[in-house]
Design an enzyme around this catalytic site. Structure first.
Site, PDB file in Angstrom:
ATOM      1  N   ASN A 158       3.730  -2.431  -6.733  1.00 57.84           N
ATOM      2  CA  ASN A 158       2.294  -2.108  -6.743  1.00 57.84           C
ATOM      3  C   ASN A 158       1.985  -0.677  -7.202  1.00 57.84           C
ATOM      4  O   ASN A 158       0.880  -0.406  -7.653  1.00 57.84           O
ATOM      5  CB  ASN A 158       1.631  -2.439  -5.403  1.00 57.84           C
ATOM      6  CG  ASN A 158       2.184  -1.648  -4.253  1.00 57.84           C
ATOM      7  OD1 ASN A 158       3.270  -1.084  -4.347  1.00 57.84           O
ATOM      8  ND2 ASN A 158       1.452  -1.600  -3.168  1.00 57.84           N
ATOM      9  N   GLU A 257       8.867   3.380   4.023  1.00 60.87           N
ATOM     10  CA  GLU A 257       7.393   3.274   3.931  1.00 60.87           C
ATOM     11  C   GLU A 257       7.091   1.791   3.888  1.00 60.87           C
ATOM     12  O   GLU A 257       7.293   1.143   2.852  1.00 60.87           O
ATOM     13  CB  GLU A 257       6.880   3.912   2.629  1.00 60.87           C
ATOM     14  CG  GLU A 257       7.150   5.382   2.485  1.00 60.87           C
ATOM     15  CD  GLU A 257       6.277   6.243   3.347  1.00 60.87           C
ATOM     16  OE1 GLU A 257       5.434   5.698   4.089  1.00 60.87           O
ATOM     17  OE2 GLU A 257       6.448   7.464   3.299  1.00 60.87           O
ATOM     18  N   CYS A 291      -0.589  -0.537   0.374  1.00 60.64           N
ATOM     19  CA  CYS A 291      -0.292  -0.590   1.809  1.00 60.64           C
ATOM     20  C   CYS A 291      -1.278   0.237   2.626  1.00 60.64           C
ATOM     21  O   CYS A 291      -1.304   0.128   3.850  1.00 60.64           O
ATOM     22  CB  CYS A 291       1.140  -0.160   2.065  1.00 60.64           C
ATOM     23  SG  CYS A 291       1.535   1.386   1.291  1.00 60.64           S
ATOM     24  N   GLU A 463       6.490  11.388   2.940  1.00 62.93           N
ATOM     25  CA  GLU A 463       6.693  11.724   1.530  1.00 62.93           C
ATOM     26  C   GLU A 463       5.578  12.641   1.054  1.00 62.93           C
ATOM     27  O   GLU A 463       4.441  12.521   1.499  1.00 62.93           O
ATOM     28  CB  GLU A 463       6.724  10.443   0.699  1.00 62.93           C
ATOM     29  CG  GLU A 463       7.943   9.601   1.033  1.00 62.93           C
ATOM     30  CD  GLU A 463       8.132   8.404   0.128  1.00 62.93           C
ATOM     31  OE1 GLU A 463       9.288   8.046  -0.131  1.00 62.93           O
ATOM     32  OE2 GLU A 463       7.131   7.815  -0.309  1.00 62.93           O
TER      33      GLU A 463
END
Ligand code: ADP
Length: 486
Positions: A158, A257, A291, A463
């Site tokens: 994605n 993640e 997400c 991150e």
């Protein structure tokens, strides 16, 4: 020839040890456009053996890369960033073709992805250690921050570009070589990034891309090979759990993640128009396939009808169409499986008493109508699982405590959003939300300068930001004894 094969950055081989390679057995797999169904390319289907070679190549160049002065490593990262930026349009086209992301969002992703490279090029030169006040006259205590070693990165379809740069830019900056396994749906963007990395001057073996359809086999090698010191993964919670258990025997370090179930709280004192704008951005980006996309709109009783009316009108105005057209706002879903999941969620919600305020049903190909469901309740599947599509479910709450309880009633904890004009409430609710990131009167929160990541079943590690380099550095404590006195 496919529509992307003519692009100068089109590469259809894997990149290992500075060379473009095929699979040992010559196997390939197809890359298919979600928007047209066209076969864009066939890329090598590498397995464990080729992956092992890539890891070993990376390990062999690790000392040389690690020992380069940080300023030198930063210069290569800056060169890579400049090349990514100079090829923004072409990278965006590749991404739009293979992922079905609308072109304006792909362009935005190139800019967003390049920003991580620039940020970590700068951070490379600031990986300071520490001097600790000594507990005795005869000793001096120092802490070094050293590169962790070979880093494996497994990334999703994605964000074909930014999920790579967000992981590998800090790794490379810290002095770690990388082995990247992009999603099978979107290898072409990763390979274009490899070509630009090569041109930027990363030494052979420092930047490797494994194309494969055998994710579990290759994943196993990346988890279990003793020379891989760190695995960074973005993807589903189910796969994250598998990778964590596979990393246990070698104690391979992990950043994860994973999925989310983002709530978006609209209080009775909110600026409803601003909340609608924020909700549209946070829900319909990439057709709801990120997400951090909103999964549950939680709206106070007193503003429920007003919010639903304004929001539904705004959703009805979203433009669908050709993903290459800059006017298009919502593109197709990535696969039949994704469409089937959205259909199942909507059917389940309607069976449990939701009302269809807008949309419902698929369009041509893999496109699904932007949809609004009202009177959603926690009993519905959509309350528990990410829909990952352009479907907004609007729930009702009566007070602040109830809103917080509903928002936290999920195993996930990635992003949450809240809209209120009461500054006290903003603080209270933001602090009470069990999430790694909270947007307060803001629907778009990702930036390279802030720490991105989740808690609970949404993963571990952060991150981006000044914290992002830590994932790729180990602390080493040096104790100098026998100093004596002058
Ligand atoms: P999504 O639903 O977004 O496709 P996945 O978790 O399935 O999420 O995929 C994210 C990434 O993880 C992709 O690169 C995919 O190929 C990879 N992947 C899927 N299954 C495994 C596995 N068993 N081991 C390692 N990687 C995997």
């Amino acid at each position: 020839m496919s529509s992307v094969a003519a692009l100068p950055l089109f590469r259809a081989q894997a990149f290992v040890q500075g060379e473009w390679i095929g699979a040992d057995d010559g196997a390939t797999f197809p890359v298919i456009s979600p928007s047209t169904g066209e076969r864009l390319a066939s890329v090598p289907d590498l397995g464990r053996r080729e992956t092992r070679r890539a890891i070993e190549a990376a390990a062999s160049v690790w000392p040389a890369w690690r020992d380069r002065p940080a300023k030198d490593r930063a210069a290569v990262l800056h060169a890579w960033c400049a090349l990514i930026t100079a090829h923004r349009e072409e990278l965006a086209q590749l991404m739009t073709h293979e992922s079905g992301k609308v072109i304006t969002e792909s362009q935005g992703e190139v800019t967003y992805g390049a920003a991580f490279v620039q940020w970590f090029a700068e951070e490379a030169t600031r990986a300071y250690g520490d001097v600790i006040p000594s507990p005795s006259r005869d000793r001096r205590l120092v802490v070094l921050r050293q590169a962790i070693g070979v880093v494996a990165a497994i990334t999703p379809w994605n964000f074909p570009l930014a999920m790579i740069t967000r992981k590998v830019a800090p790794a490379l900056a810290a002095g770690c070589p990388v082995v990247i396994k992009p999603a099978a749906e979107t290898p072409l963007t990763a390979l274009a990034l490899a070509e630009l990395a090569h041109r930027a001057g990363f030494p052979s073996g420092v930047f490797n891309v494994i194309t494969t359809s055998q994710a579990s086999e290759v994943g196993r090698e990346l988890c279990e090979h003793p020379l891989v010191r760190k695995l960074s993964f973005t993807g589903s919670t189910a796969v994250g759990r598998t990778l964590m258990s596979q990393c246990a025997p070698m104690l391979t370090r992990l950043s994860l993640e994973l999925g989310g179930n983002a709530p978006f709280l609209v209080f009775d004192d909110a600026d409803v128009d601003a909340a609608v704008r924020g909700a549209i951005a946070a829900k319909y980006r990439h057709a709801g396939q990120t997400c951090v996309c909103v999964n549950r709109l939680l709206v106070h009783d007193a503003v429920y009808d007003r919010f639903v009316d304004t929001f539904t009108a705004a959703v009805a105005g979203l433009r669908l169409g050709d993903v290459r057209d800059p006017a298009t706002q919502v593109g197709p879903l990535v696969s039949e499986r994704a469409v089937a999941k959205v259909e199942a969620h909507v059917a389940d919600a309607l069976t449990h008493g939701a009302r269809l305020a807008l949309g419902g049903g698929r369009l041509d190909g893999l496109a699904y109508r932007p949809t609004v469901l009202t009177e959603a309740t926690p009993a519905m599947r959509i309350a528990q699982e990410e829909v990952f599509g352009p479907v907004a479910a609007v729930f009702r709450f009566g007070n602040e405590a109830e809103a917080i309880a509903m928002a936290n009633d999920t195993p996930f904890g990635l992003a949450a959003y809240l809209y209120s004009r009461d500054v006290g409430r903003c603080w209270r609710v933001a602090e009470a939300l069990e999430y790694g990131m909270v947007g307060v009167n803001e629907g778009l929160i990702s930036t390279e300068v802030a720490p991105f990541g989740g808690i609970k079943a949404s993963g571990m590690g952060r991150e981006g930001s000044k914290y992002g380099l830590d994932a790729y550095l180990e602390l080493k404590y040096l104790c100098f004894g026998g100093i004596g006195s002058a």
